[in-house]
Design an enzyme around this catalytic site. Structure first.
Site, PDB file in Angstrom:
ATOM      1  N   ARG A   1       0.850  -1.187   0.000  1.00 17.77           N
ATOM      2  CA  ARG A   1       0.000   0.000   0.000  1.00 17.77           C
ATOM      3  C   ARG A   1       0.886   1.236   0.000  1.00 17.77           C
ATOM      4  O   ARG A   1       1.950   1.251   0.626  1.00 17.77           O
ATOM      5  CB  ARG A   1      -0.903   0.041   1.234  1.00 17.77           C
TER       6      ARG A   1
ATOM      7  N   GLU B   1      -4.537   7.128  -5.134  1.00 22.26           N
ATOM      8  CA  GLU B   1      -4.723   6.436  -6.421  1.00 22.26           C
ATOM      9  C   GLU B   1      -6.047   6.879  -7.037  1.00 22.26           C
ATOM     10  O   GLU B   1      -7.007   7.110  -6.302  1.00 22.26           O
ATOM     11  CB  GLU B   1      -4.730   4.926  -6.186  1.00 22.26           C
TER      12      GLU B   1
ATOM     13  N   HIS C   1      -1.516  -0.314  -9.825  1.00 23.52           N
ATOM     14  CA  HIS C   1      -2.100  -1.215  -8.805  1.00 23.52           C
ATOM     15  C   HIS C   1      -2.686  -2.483  -9.447  1.00 23.52           C
ATOM     16  O   HIS C   1      -3.900  -2.717  -9.387  1.00 23.52           O
ATOM     17  CB  HIS C   1      -3.166  -0.486  -7.971  1.00 23.52           C
TER      18      HIS C   1
HETATM   19  C1  DGY Z   1      -5.409  -6.393  -2.385  1.00 24.65           C
HETATM   20  O1  DGY Z   1      -6.000  -7.468  -2.572  1.00 24.65           O
HETATM   21  O2  DGY Z   1      -5.295  -5.890  -1.273  1.00 24.65           O
HETATM   22  C2  DGY Z   1      -4.794  -5.754  -3.566  1.00 24.65           C
HETATM   23  O3  DGY Z   1      -4.190  -4.573  -3.333  1.00 24.65           O
HETATM   24  C3  DGY Z   1      -5.702  -5.802  -4.743  1.00 24.65           C
HETATM   25  O4  DGY Z   1      -5.413  -7.073  -5.218  1.00 24.65           O
END
Ligand code: DGY
Length: 323
Positions: free
Chosen positions: A238, A267, A286
């Protein structure tokens, strides 16, 4: 009377059909545009269940309005978009989609490491821009991955899957996590280190830890300065875990050699964002878990979670144990 669920993006046909057999289903009928927040706030009171994405912020305001909600099923393994404590205090179950995306996200993490180290995106652009004049010994030279040291911050299932790939590249492995992982240490010959040591020793630092109040800004200029100036930072977890302002400064000053990023503080990344100016930074939108197979499995799992919860059963991926 059928229970009502709302889905904030268009699911695959078979997932929608199955849910419609059991529930009254309304969807935000778009694959690539988010439901406006006001719209969601306006309609959420009608629903018993919400199947949402990481693009929706499920905070106190939304939970207040969603007075009939019994379950929130998040189509992601990360659930930092949901205020878990607020959901628990209202007796709302929260679920996520772990497991099914582990290998796909590890593939992407490793790909990003290779792309950043060997300058794949930059080299491809160079060719298309006519910069390939002759075979030249030092043209587009990058950093070796094989035989180098990989430091993984957050050794969960995805971290371990990245480590397994790294073993095939004969990399030396180390990790930093909240707790020691003896099972992975034994399987992977991966060494535990404190964050300071990991940053100083690694050629590649991969961030794979969940985003929480404890990991927010885990990597600031202080940590970046501990890294080798030949090192590459990879983040597929993240955005907020790395302080972006500091990362931009570090890249500008040559504090680290490069970066591979799939996630950002905000984002989508605006086109005028400074991170997009660096040739030595590979920037992806992402897409960690974005294979057709895995995204389909994530939808199926999210649908299973919401279904079982609304049928009064315990869904398999409950992240909020109700008090
Ligand atoms: C998640 O699953 O947390 C990702 O960032 C999206 O696949």
């Amino acid at each position: 009377m059928k229970k009502k669920i709302f889905i904030t993006r268009k699911p695959p046909e078979h997932v929608l059909n199955n849910l419609q057999k059991l529930f009254e289903v309304e969807i935000w009928n778009s694959e690539d545009i988010e439901i406006p927040r006001n719209e969601l706030l306006h309609i959420i009171h009608k629903f018993d269940g919400l199947l949402c994405l990481l693009t929706e912020s499920i905070d106190e305001e939304l939970l207040d309005k969603g007075r009939n909600l019994k379950v929130i099923s998040n189509l992601a393994v990360g659930y930092n978009n949901i205020h878990i404590e607020d959901a628990i205090s209202r007796g709302i179950m929260v679920t996520n989609t772990p497991g099914v995306l582990t290998e796909t996200t590890a593939d992407l993490t490793f790909a990003l490491m290779l792309a950043a180290s060997r300058r794949l995106v930059e080299a491809s652009h160079a060719l298309r821009e006519g910069k390939w004049k002759t075979w030249s010994p030092m043209f587009m030279t990058g950093m070796d991955v094989h035989g180098s040291t990989l430091g993984i911050i957050g050794l969960g299932e995805i971290g371990a899957a990245v480590a397994r790939r790294a073993k095939g590249f004969n990399m030396k492995l180390m990790y930093y996590s909240r707790s020691r992982k003896p099972e992975f240490e034994a399987e992977l010959d991966i060494e535990y280190a404190d964050l300071h040591t990991l940053l100083q020793t690694s050629d590649y630092v991969c961030i794979l830890t969940p985003f929480t109040k404890d990991t927010k800004n885990l990597i600031t200029m202080n940590e970046l300065k501990l890294m080798k100036n030949t090192a590459v930072l990879i983040n597929t977890a993240r955005g907020g875990i790395v302080n972006e302002f500091d990362l931009i400064q570090a890249l500008s000053d040559g504090v680290i050699w490069g970066a591979g990023l799939d996630v950002y503080e905000h984002e989508p990344l605006p086109l005028d964002h400074p991170l997009l100016q660096f040739p030595n930074v590979v920037t992806l939108p992402h897409i960690g878990s974005a294979s057709i197979q895995t995204r389909t499995k994530m939808w199926e799992l999210a649908a299973k979670n919401i279904t079982l919860a609304l049928q009064g059963k315990t869904p398999p991926n409950l992240v909020s144990r109700l008090k």
